[in-house]
Design an enzyme around this catalytic site. Sequence first.
Site, mmCIF file in Angstrom:
data_model
loop_
_atom_site.group_PDB
_atom_site.id
_atom_site.type_symbol
_atom_site.label_atom_id
_atom_site.label_comp_id
_atom_site.label_asym_id
_atom_site.label_seq_id
_atom_site.Cartn_x
_atom_site.Cartn_y
_atom_site.Cartn_z
ATOM 1 N N TYR B 79 0.937 -1.457 0.169
ATOM 2 C CA TYR B 79 0.003 -0.061 -0.018
ATOM 3 C C TYR B 79 0.825 1.270 -0.009
ATOM 4 C CZ TYR B 79 -3.552 3.023 2.090
ATOM 5 O OH TYR B 79 -4.546 3.957 2.612
ATOM 6 N N TYR B 233 -9.439 -4.334 9.216
ATOM 7 C CA TYR B 233 -7.979 -3.952 9.722
ATOM 8 C C TYR B 233 -8.042 -2.681 10.600
ATOM 9 C CZ TYR B 233 -3.397 -1.807 9.341
ATOM 10 O OH TYR B 233 -2.335 -1.374 9.380
ATOM 11 N N HIS B 234 -9.012 -1.707 10.184
ATOM 12 C CA HIS B 234 -8.935 -0.528 10.764
ATOM 13 C C HIS B 234 -9.615 -0.714 12.410
ATOM 14 C CE1 HIS B 234 -9.387 -0.120 6.617
ATOM 15 N NE2 HIS B 234 -8.624 0.976 6.530
ATOM 16 N N LYS B 587 -8.377 17.203 17.427
ATOM 17 C CA LYS B 587 -7.784 16.490 16.026
ATOM 18 C C LYS B 587 -8.001 17.510 15.008
ATOM 19 C CE LYS B 587 -7.453 12.349 14.952
ATOM 20 N NZ LYS B 587 -6.054 12.027 15.321
ATOM 21 N N ASP B 591 -7.530 14.384 9.286
ATOM 22 C CA ASP B 591 -6.999 12.956 10.215
ATOM 23 C C ASP B 591 -8.160 12.568 10.868
ATOM 24 O OD1 ASP B 591 -5.629 11.178 11.655
ATOM 25 O OD2 ASP B 591 -4.520 12.483 12.692
ATOM 26 N N HIS B 593 -8.359 9.547 12.470
ATOM 27 C CA HIS B 593 -7.866 8.408 13.434
ATOM 28 C C HIS B 593 -7.948 8.907 14.812
ATOM 29 C CE1 HIS B 593 -5.576 7.769 9.458
ATOM 30 N NE2 HIS B 593 -5.779 6.289 9.821
#
Lengths: 332, 709
Positions: B79, B233-234, B587, B591, B593
């Site tokens: 990736y 995955y996340h 944040k 972004d 996350h």
Amino acid sequence: MPEDAAYYIEGVRAGNRKAISKTITLIESALSGHQELVYTVLDSLLPYTGNAVRLGITGVPGVGKSTFIETLGMRLIEKGHRVAILAVDPSSAKSGGSILGDKTRMEKLAAHEQAFVRPSPSGGALGGVARKTRETMTVLEAADYDVVMVETVGVGQSEFSVASMVDFFLVLLIAGAGDELQGIKRGIIELADAMAVNKADGENAVRAEKTRKDYENALHLMAPRSDGWQPPVLACSALEMTGIDEIWDTVLAHRRKMEASGELFRKRSRQARDWFDFLVEEGLKEWFYGLSEVKSLLPDLTRRLELGDTTAMAAARQLLELVTHEYERKQT
Amino acid sequence: MAEHPEKPRWIDLARKELKDKPVESLEKQTPEGITTHPLYTAENLEGIDFVNSLPGISPFVRGPRATMYTVRPWTIRQYAGFSTARESNEFYKRNLAAGQKGLSVAFDLATHRGYDSDHPRVIGDVGKAGVPVDTVEDMKILFDEIPLDKMTVSMTMNGAVLPVMAAYIVAAEEQGVDQEKLAGTIQNDILKEYLTRNTYIYPPDPSMRIVSDIIGYCSKHMPKFNTVSISGYHMMEAGADSVLQTAFTLADGLEYVRAALNAGLEIDAFAPRLSFFFGVGMNFFMEIAMLRAARYLWADLMDQFNPQDPRSKMLRTHVQTSGWSLTQQDPYNNIIRTTLECLAAVLGGTQSLHTNAFDEAVSLPTDVSARIARNTQLIVQEESRVTNTVDPLGGSYYVEWLTDQIVKEVRKVINEVEEMGGMAKAIVEGMPKMRIEEAAARRQARIDQGIDPVIGVNKYPVEEETEVDVREISDSVRDEQINWVNRIREERDDAEVRRCLEALTQCAESGGNLLEACIKAIRARATVGDVTEAMEKVFGRYVATTQCISGVYAGEYQDDEIIKTIRKRVDDFAEKHGRRPRILLTKMGQDGHDRGVKVVATAYADLGFDVDLSPMFQTPAEAAKMAVENDVHVVGVSSLAGAHKILVPQMIEELKKQGGEDVLVVVGGIVPPVDYDFLYNAGVAKVFGPGSMVTDSANQVLNALEQNA
């Protein structure tokens, strides 16, 4: 923290965000030095207070209070209002800390120039919420915010204190969360100037309408109120922006009616009186139990009381005489 | 089968070796809540129906293909994407020449959220965590000299999936490649965006329509393309354990299947093109068992839709090794971690794999670190001979038992989700996100206490810092990109663009296939931002509701001396200053996350701080306003997408402008050590890199506050 009262007074009057913010911190501060300053600041601001619509909003967690306030608040800003939001978040009993997350659900208001959003931790002490929020509200009025909303979680004591400081108390509900009164105490329903079933959207709309009717019927069974106001039960969707204007119109209609009858003035006077009484009582208690004579006598007295060696009446009298005797001595 | 005849003897021997402690003392509790034993025997396989199944045959526990790696090994699919389309293209070509087999494109966060590079909300994001794509021209450059009829391309895109997919199709078309020849994968998994990562644009309902429109379009025109890559995955990266990862991922999958069925598609017309994407971490056997269990469960869950094509029940997956398991401290350890995770993915039977570069805990991979990551796979694939046998762990008492345990635990969670009415409803209720965040807070607490060892962090730490090279994205990338998109805007036929965008808005409002309408607009050189806005008029932009858990972090502490000490310090502060230390956690930029910031929030509140949380996606000015309005002592900026050097100094400037010059600023997240001095010079008090312990950071914040007072 600046120590000059003029900094706070002039800053608030000029609408300076930082000064307003610091004034609120001052009010919330537990330092006795700060409290002295607060009296001066609040006294000077007093002539400029009292002009806002004071709106209290409660509801059980998950009812969508913050989203509702975001929608209503933005709508009011569109209409030209300046809006202040005070939110009280619970402090953890264990750590004393808190998570103040209200602004994550009030994204637009949080960023808007015409809005002031201040979440506060409830803190440990009983009456803490009221003590802070009531004074803070007047500061925001002095800074020319003409709508002040106070948000409170619909569980516990806090909504009684909030209801006792606002002109209009709105209880938010959600559709069909149990047939009974959704964990909201009956006493809180009695405080409501209006109730609104939130999230009346999509597939929820039908159930919301049913809940609305249920509450309407329940309210009709209650004794009529002395101020002549019949609290309506409304439905709204903060998501789809429906019913929001109607709620605001209700607030305004209530205000017009209460102003015309003089009830608004009476209500605020009553609230001020109650608040005064409360403060005096609290102050007395705090002072009394802080006296060294009281502190030294109290444990022995309670022990004797528990053992049945004395009566409650005699014990109380003995304790109170610690100050009453002293007072009478001074008088003569 | 009865107990092994010699089991009592073994117990005796074990007791002796244990110096008379009971054998039960060797039982271990996994984060999933499974108790593992020191020894497994044939009796543990009793009643497990898949033990002697075969690969390529339902329920596919042993692999989706009959021959697995013995004929064709997994695809090495790294990736990557950064800076500009031109630079990414050159990077891809170098990697393909060096043995990589498929492409996997990382887009920058501006693109993910549907903003053009000149949008004021993306000043820190352009080209940082991926490649910016504003128009089809960028996509054409990205695949320059890469024949799209031969190369399988995976694209991680969920929010702006329509314009990006359209740009890919039009780029191929202008390369002379017919769309039916296109092979690859579009992530197109919007549900998990609401759980983690937060790169959504529209609310869930219209977003689900977009997913099924893409499934519908591809089933008709692009038969070789994987239309959804259902991603766990996340979730793992956000803190989910293997059971939660598998359960929520499969539940998401069910939701997509139902959406496509409701849109009128036949199950066999689209189900074979659904693929999966799992994350694999350091819990070696658990990860292997998870992949095996996921295949079993998917086959089982799909039965309810009566597919005729066996491929409809076949779970094919991509795997990425865990980025979260990488540490900034002693960074070469990450090569070893990634190797183990790589082996677990392979033994679990993945179809393609990305291995992380060792420096990804702090920055984008360099050419050297990317080569090591790629070679990790090449060495496992070509030197270790693990590919000579299908499912070499099949029949292992432990692995088969563990697989079965995961199956059982996952079923419980999926049933819970189904009872709530499916994943979309559960997400609205906030249940999956809360579960993941609780798991994350518990995991952090275990690491902070040293219960879960992390070498070089909470065990065997090294004194000296290892300096690693960092790939730096030049600030000029955004300017270049803005000039470029402006040129395209000038040269395009505005009237035609407007017509296409109006048609798109119309399509959003009254029905029709959105991808079809997007392709026309993109072909006319509408930008990603144009296309996104055209639909936003109808759909609106989604604002997440943030919930926060409390008490979980401290609750995980067994020896709470550390906690008590910090709470005492906090109380002392409150005594002295009249209120508790108050910190705003924010944040900025695109972004999304938010695992880190949530864990820190709940932990700090447990330690006695008053913690303000900002909404996501703040501008520096908005964050500063909130800091001043809430009168916080400290602002903690969480940055995981490389925008810290732009956004943090801007926020400090804004703080000064708004009267918040006395507010302390600390930064946490993915910040390469070479940037620390830059941030300190800009006025930052502390920087906390990956692997920082929360308790330690709290102490440092308190130190700084006491100095500041």
